[in-house]
Design a protein around this motif. Structure first.
Motif, mmCIF file in Angstrom:
data_model
loop_
_atom_site.group_PDB
_atom_site.id
_atom_site.type_symbol
_atom_site.label_atom_id
_atom_site.label_comp_id
_atom_site.label_asym_id
_atom_site.label_seq_id
_atom_site.Cartn_x
_atom_site.Cartn_y
_atom_site.Cartn_z
ATOM 1 N N ALA A 9 0.799 -1.049 0.154
ATOM 2 C CA ALA A 9 0.026 0.029 -0.068
ATOM 3 C C ALA A 9 0.850 1.174 0.028
ATOM 4 N N LEU A 10 1.758 1.213 0.801
ATOM 5 C CA LEU A 10 2.885 2.410 0.828
ATOM 6 C C LEU A 10 3.717 2.680 -0.740
ATOM 7 N N HIS A 11 4.031 1.352 -1.067
ATOM 8 C CA HIS A 11 4.488 1.508 -2.329
ATOM 9 C C HIS A 11 3.564 2.088 -3.267
ATOM 10 N N LEU A 12 2.307 1.655 -3.496
ATOM 11 C CA LEU A 12 1.460 2.351 -4.380
ATOM 12 C C LEU A 12 1.279 4.037 -4.088
ATOM 13 N N ILE A 13 1.214 3.998 -2.965
ATOM 14 C CA ILE A 13 1.034 5.750 -2.609
ATOM 15 C C ILE A 13 2.196 6.400 -3.182
ATOM 16 N N TRP A 14 3.293 5.956 -2.976
ATOM 17 C CA TRP A 14 4.797 6.513 -3.461
ATOM 18 C C TRP A 14 4.532 6.731 -4.963
ATOM 19 N N LEU A 15 4.223 5.688 -5.561
ATOM 20 C CA LEU A 15 4.019 5.541 -7.025
ATOM 21 C C LEU A 15 3.154 6.537 -7.540
ATOM 22 N N LYS A 16 2.088 6.688 -6.782
ATOM 23 C CA LYS A 16 1.032 7.748 -7.129
ATOM 24 C C LYS A 16 1.544 9.136 -6.979
ATOM 25 N N MET A 17 2.104 9.389 -5.944
ATOM 26 C CA MET A 17 2.794 10.719 -5.789
ATOM 27 C C MET A 17 3.818 11.070 -6.744
ATOM 28 N N GLU A 18 4.794 9.998 -6.903
ATOM 29 C CA GLU A 18 5.616 10.285 -8.101
ATOM 30 C C GLU A 18 5.258 10.500 -9.446
ATOM 31 N N TYR A 19 4.039 9.753 -9.860
ATOM 32 C CA TYR A 19 3.449 10.287 -11.045
ATOM 33 C C TYR A 19 2.768 11.491 -11.024
ATOM 34 N N LYS A 20 2.239 11.871 -9.954
ATOM 35 C CA LYS A 20 1.506 13.174 -9.853
ATOM 36 C C LYS A 20 2.546 14.422 -10.232
ATOM 37 N N GLU A 21 3.753 14.130 -9.425
ATOM 38 C CA GLU A 21 4.729 14.977 -9.482
ATOM 39 C C GLU A 21 5.378 15.315 -11.003
ATOM 40 N N TYR A 22 5.455 14.112 -11.711
ATOM 41 C CA TYR A 22 6.041 13.906 -12.963
ATOM 42 C C TYR A 22 5.038 14.816 -13.978
ATOM 43 N N LYS A 23 3.490 14.498 -13.829
ATOM 44 C CA LYS A 23 2.705 15.155 -14.534
ATOM 45 C C LYS A 23 2.747 16.642 -14.343
ATOM 46 N N GLU A 24 2.971 17.304 -13.168
ATOM 47 C CA GLU A 24 3.045 18.595 -12.800
ATOM 48 C C GLU A 24 4.238 19.026 -13.741
ATOM 49 N N LYS A 25 5.515 18.672 -13.396
ATOM 50 C CA LYS A 25 6.632 18.947 -14.231
ATOM 51 C C LYS A 25 6.330 19.009 -15.779
ATOM 52 N N ALA A 26 5.822 17.766 -16.272
ATOM 53 C CA ALA A 26 5.729 17.687 -17.546
ATOM 54 C C ALA A 26 4.691 19.098 -18.241
ATOM 55 N N GLN A 27 3.463 19.330 -17.452
ATOM 56 C CA GLN A 27 2.830 20.486 -17.586
ATOM 57 C C GLN A 27 3.368 21.893 -17.604
#
Length: 74
Positions: A9-27
């Motif tokens: 569960a923690l691993h999935l939460i971290w992946l979700k946070m990293e993906y959100k950060e990646y999307k923000e940087k890309a935008q």
């Protein structure tokens, strides 16, 4: 058994946070490059602050506008 589920569960939460950060940087990069293209098409020069922002984005660093200094991202 619960430790495994908790760890996953923690691993999935971290992946979700990293993906959100990646999307923000890309935008941010997309908006920056759109502004560069618009200015270039209109024949305008790039401002010094825009050039600094381009440098920070290309160096993959966070820009702290209040301090005017770049911070290395971990």
């Amino acid at each position: 058994m619960w430790a495994v589920f908790g760890s996953e569960a923690l691993h999935l939460i971290w992946l979700k946070m990293e993906y959100k950060e990646y999307k923000e940087k890309a935008q941010h990069k997309i908006k920056l490059f759109e502004e560069i293209i618009a200015r270039t098409e209109q024949g305008q020069d790039l401002t010094e602050s825009l050039i600094d922002e381009i440098r920070m984005v290309l160096m993959d660093r966070k820009w702290d506008a209040s301090l005017g200094e770049g911070e290395t991202e971990e």
